[in-house]
Scaffold this motif. Structure first.
Motif, PDB file in Angstrom:
ATOM      1  N   THR A 153      18.824 -85.024 -59.223  1.00 42.11           N
ATOM      2  CA  THR A 153      19.588 -86.050 -60.213  1.00 42.11           C
ATOM      3  C   THR A 153      18.764 -85.506 -61.551  1.00 42.11           C
ATOM      4  O   THR A 153      19.723 -85.657 -62.621  1.00 42.11           O
ATOM      5  N   LYS A 180      11.520 -75.592 -52.171  1.00 42.44           N
ATOM      6  CA  LYS A 180      11.637 -76.862 -52.408  1.00 42.44           C
ATOM      7  C   LYS A 180      13.032 -77.706 -51.638  1.00 42.44           C
ATOM      8  O   LYS A 180      12.757 -78.331 -50.714  1.00 42.44           O
ATOM      9  N   ASN A 185      14.066 -81.939 -49.645  1.00 43.29           N
ATOM     10  CA  ASN A 185      15.366 -82.616 -49.413  1.00 43.29           C
ATOM     11  C   ASN A 185      15.853 -82.696 -48.219  1.00 43.29           C
ATOM     12  O   ASN A 185      16.347 -83.739 -47.548  1.00 43.29           O
ATOM     13  N   THR A 189      13.656 -85.766 -46.935  1.00 41.92           N
ATOM     14  CA  THR A 189      14.475 -86.859 -46.981  1.00 41.92           C
ATOM     15  C   THR A 189      15.107 -87.343 -45.600  1.00 41.92           C
ATOM     16  O   THR A 189      15.227 -88.436 -45.342  1.00 41.92           O
ATOM     17  N   TYR A 215      27.156 -84.726 -48.300  1.00 43.20           N
ATOM     18  CA  TYR A 215      26.577 -83.813 -47.357  1.00 43.20           C
ATOM     19  C   TYR A 215      26.048 -82.786 -48.205  1.00 43.20           C
ATOM     20  O   TYR A 215      26.051 -81.563 -48.023  1.00 43.20           O
ATOM     21  N   TRP A 217      21.918 -81.261 -49.533  1.00 42.78           N
ATOM     22  CA  TRP A 217      20.676 -80.994 -48.619  1.00 42.78           C
ATOM     23  C   TRP A 217      20.037 -82.157 -47.950  1.00 42.78           C
ATOM     24  O   TRP A 217      19.677 -82.424 -46.942  1.00 42.78           O
ATOM     25  N   GLU A 237      32.560 -86.829 -48.096  1.00 43.42           N
ATOM     26  CA  GLU A 237      32.246 -85.750 -49.184  1.00 43.42           C
ATOM     27  C   GLU A 237      33.245 -85.556 -49.934  1.00 43.42           C
ATOM     28  O   GLU A 237      34.476 -86.186 -49.776  1.00 43.42           O
ATOM     29  N   LYS A 239      33.340 -82.464 -51.738  1.00 43.51           N
ATOM     30  CA  LYS A 239      33.571 -80.917 -52.037  1.00 43.51           C
ATOM     31  C   LYS A 239      34.164 -80.298 -50.475  1.00 43.51           C
ATOM     32  O   LYS A 239      33.559 -80.483 -49.462  1.00 43.51           O
ATOM     33  N   VAL A 269      23.846 -90.748 -50.489  1.00 40.66           N
ATOM     34  CA  VAL A 269      22.697 -89.699 -50.957  1.00 40.66           C
ATOM     35  C   VAL A 269      23.467 -88.531 -51.495  1.00 40.66           C
ATOM     36  O   VAL A 269      23.453 -87.421 -51.347  1.00 40.66           O
ATOM     37  N   THR A 270      24.162 -88.910 -52.703  1.00 41.06           N
ATOM     38  CA  THR A 270      25.130 -88.171 -53.555  1.00 41.06           C
ATOM     39  C   THR A 270      24.656 -87.782 -54.879  1.00 41.06           C
ATOM     40  O   THR A 270      25.048 -86.802 -55.415  1.00 41.06           O
ATOM     41  N   GLY A 271      23.896 -88.908 -55.399  1.00 43.24           N
ATOM     42  CA  GLY A 271      23.521 -88.607 -56.839  1.00 43.24           C
ATOM     43  C   GLY A 271      24.579 -89.232 -57.730  1.00 43.24           C
ATOM     44  O   GLY A 271      24.660 -88.935 -58.834  1.00 43.24           O
ATOM     45  N   ASP A 272      25.752 -89.678 -57.116  1.00 44.31           N
ATOM     46  CA  ASP A 272      26.604 -90.231 -57.750  1.00 44.31           C
ATOM     47  C   ASP A 272      26.934 -91.731 -57.971  1.00 44.31           C
ATOM     48  O   ASP A 272      25.849 -92.515 -57.204  1.00 44.31           O
ATOM     49  N   ASN A 340      13.763 -94.518 -48.481  1.00 46.46           N
ATOM     50  CA  ASN A 340      12.464 -93.795 -47.962  1.00 46.46           C
ATOM     51  C   ASN A 340      11.365 -93.969 -48.654  1.00 46.46           C
ATOM     52  O   ASN A 340      10.167 -94.034 -48.006  1.00 46.46           O
ATOM     53  N   LEU A 341      11.276 -94.219 -49.704  1.00 44.13           N
ATOM     54  CA  LEU A 341      10.019 -94.601 -50.537  1.00 44.13           C
ATOM     55  C   LEU A 341       9.853 -96.019 -50.576  1.00 44.13           C
ATOM     56  O   LEU A 341       8.752 -96.433 -50.547  1.00 44.13           O
ATOM     57  N   HIS A 347       8.344 -88.736 -48.450  1.00 45.59           N
ATOM     58  CA  HIS A 347       8.360 -87.589 -47.885  1.00 45.59           C
ATOM     59  C   HIS A 347       7.013 -87.411 -47.305  1.00 45.59           C
ATOM     60  O   HIS A 347       5.995 -87.739 -47.840  1.00 45.59           O
TER      61      HIS A 347
END
Ligand SMILES: NC(=O)c1ccc[n+]([C@@H]2O[C@H](COP(=O)([O-])OP(=O)(O)OC[C@H]3O[C@@H](n4cnc5c(N)ncnc54)[C@H](O)[C@@H]3O)[C@@H](O)[C@H]2O)c1
Length: 418
Positions: A153, A180, A185, A189, A215, A217, A237, A239, A269-272, A340-341, A347
């Motif tokens: 993001t 990374k 990810n 994640t 969908y 990473w 999704e 895409k 978990v899209t960043g959208d 998760n945090l 992580h």
């Protein structure tokens, strides 16, 4: 003037032990730290870091300090701070401005205090620090050599700032290193999202319909782990290629409005934004659980959820029950923030070892190349990416083959065919 703000300094000894525990799983960072201690590549460099305040971040910060940097930290999310780690870091001489559960005003106050360090390097996770620097503290930019960005993001935001002609110094997209995103990810994640939801709810994954929105990473990792626990995974999704990949990976794929009717748990978990919107909340089953592992808490339309609700109560820590006007109950985890945090520890250290090795090496690279890097979002230099992979394999005592001269020649020629 005090340049840190933490919850409780008496937590420091617990934090120190947890930082030490994480360090056992961070062999690549250890190698870099030992070299930094000798070479001091960051000597006298002022760094402002906006990162999740976790045991792994502590190991990165100590490495940068060992390299000679003067580093001040703030949180990159109001709910991810581990207060014992913050206390330990202050004891180690690294000022931290972060308190778990801080409100938005305090969150930005802390970012500003970190910026008071007059950074020459910025380390960001989500681009809130860089955005504040560019909008409210632009007077400080002249001294900035460069920066790094940790997450998808943040990279998306910075590329958009660059496109708009507003980016004022070079930034390396650490997220986009193969060492990374392919690991952090996906496996980081993947595992820690399942961990956070399990800790918050004691949810049995076997036999449940788990809807994963996005969908990418992170989505790949969460889907893989949920499948391994016996869930029926449904992917949504936008895409086509990624949707197709999900189908061939063995998952059901459908639009969110259809998934909304059948899912037991939803993980965005899209960043959208508003990926789970009012229309979807209106058709969910009684008892459905909503969680987010994307960077910001905008993926689930929480104002819409509130508008549909007749009442709201916290039924367990980090689990809010919304009873809707038609009596269905929906459960929102961790206020829609990175589950998760917020509900687990983020992580595992072993995967952050690679992400943060990239961070440390990219910061060193920025200092070495100060003044000569173009002002844009840069990829991680390939040599750094490869070096991190080599060191990680070495730490796992895994050897690989090397190309023979004949193979090298074959792979770079065109003459030989059928
Ligand atoms: N929780 C964590 O610790 C953690 C770790 C790494 C990344 N992140 C964050 O997770 C998010 C995803 O990261 P990523 O690396 O997987 O990104 P990515 O770009 O690889 O994947 C995101 C996917 O979401 C899809 N998408 C976008 N809008 C959608 C919609 N409305 N419905 C369904 N799918 C949609 C995209 O097509 C894409 O395939 C980002 O916000 C990133 O910053 C969180």
């Amino acid at each position: 003037m005090k340049n840190y703000d933490i919850k409780d300094s008496s937590l420091a000894s617990a934090g120190r032990q947890r930082i030490e525990w994480a360090s056992r799983e961070m062999p690549v960072i250890k190698i870099i730290r030992e070299r930094f201690a000798k070479e001091k590549p960051l000597k006298g460099i002022r760094i402002s870091g906006c990162l999740h305040i976790t045991t792994e971040t502590a190991n990165l910060a100590l490495t940068l300090k060992e390299g000679g940097a003067d580093i001040v930290l703030c949180a990159s999310n109001p709910l991810s701070t581990q207060d014992d780690v913050a206390a330990a870091l202050v004891e180690y001489g690294i000022p931290v401005n972060a308190i778990r559960g801080e409100d938005d005003e305090t969150y930005y106050k802390h970012i500003n205090t970190a910026l008071d360090n007059k950074p020459q390097l910025t380390v960001d996770d989500g681009a809130d620090l860089v955005a504040t620097l560019h909008t409210k503290r632009a007077d400080l930019i002249a001294e900035v050599i460069g920066g790094t960005e940790e997450t998808t993001t943040g990279v998306v935001r910075l590329r958009s700032l660059e496109r708009a002609g507003g980016l004022r110094y070079p930034i390396i997209a650490v997220n986009d290193a193969q060492t990374k995103y392919l690991f952090d990810n996906r496996y980081g994640t993947g595992q820690s999202t399942i961990d956070g939801i399990t800790r918050a709810t004691n949810f049995l994954w076997a036999g449940k319909k788990v809807v994963i929105c996005g969908y990418g990473w992170c989505g790949h990792g969460i889907a893989l782990r949920a499948k391994g626990l016996g869930s029926q995974v449904i992917v949504t999704e936008v895409k086509p290629v990624r949707a197709l990949e999900a189908v061939m990976d063995g998952y059901q794929v459908m639009p969110i409005i259809e998934a909304a009717r059948v899912g037991d748990i939803f993980i965005t978990v899209t960043g959208d934004i508003n990926v789970i919107d009012k229309a979807h909340l209106q058709v969910m089953k009684d008892g459905a659980i909503l969680a987010n592992s994307g960077h910001f808490n905008v993926e689930i339309n929480i104002p819409a959820l509130e508008s549909l609700a007749r009442s709201e109560r916290q039924i367990r820590p980090l689990v809010d029950e919304y009873t809707l006007k038609d009596s269905r109950r929906l459960y929102l985890l961790a206020e829609g923030r990175l589950v998760n945090l917020a509900a687990a520890e983020g992580h595992p250290a072993s995967v952050m070892d690679m992400s943060f090795a990239n961070q440390a090496l990219c910061l060193e690279y920025m200092v070495k190349n100060r003044g000569s890097l173009e002002i844009k979002v840069h990829p991680v230099p390939e040599e750094i990416d490869k070096q991190v992979a080599r060191l990680k394999l070495q730490s796992m005592s895994i050897n690989i083959d090397t190309l023979t001269p004949e193979q090298k020649q074959y792979l770079t020629s065109w003459e030989q065919g059928t």
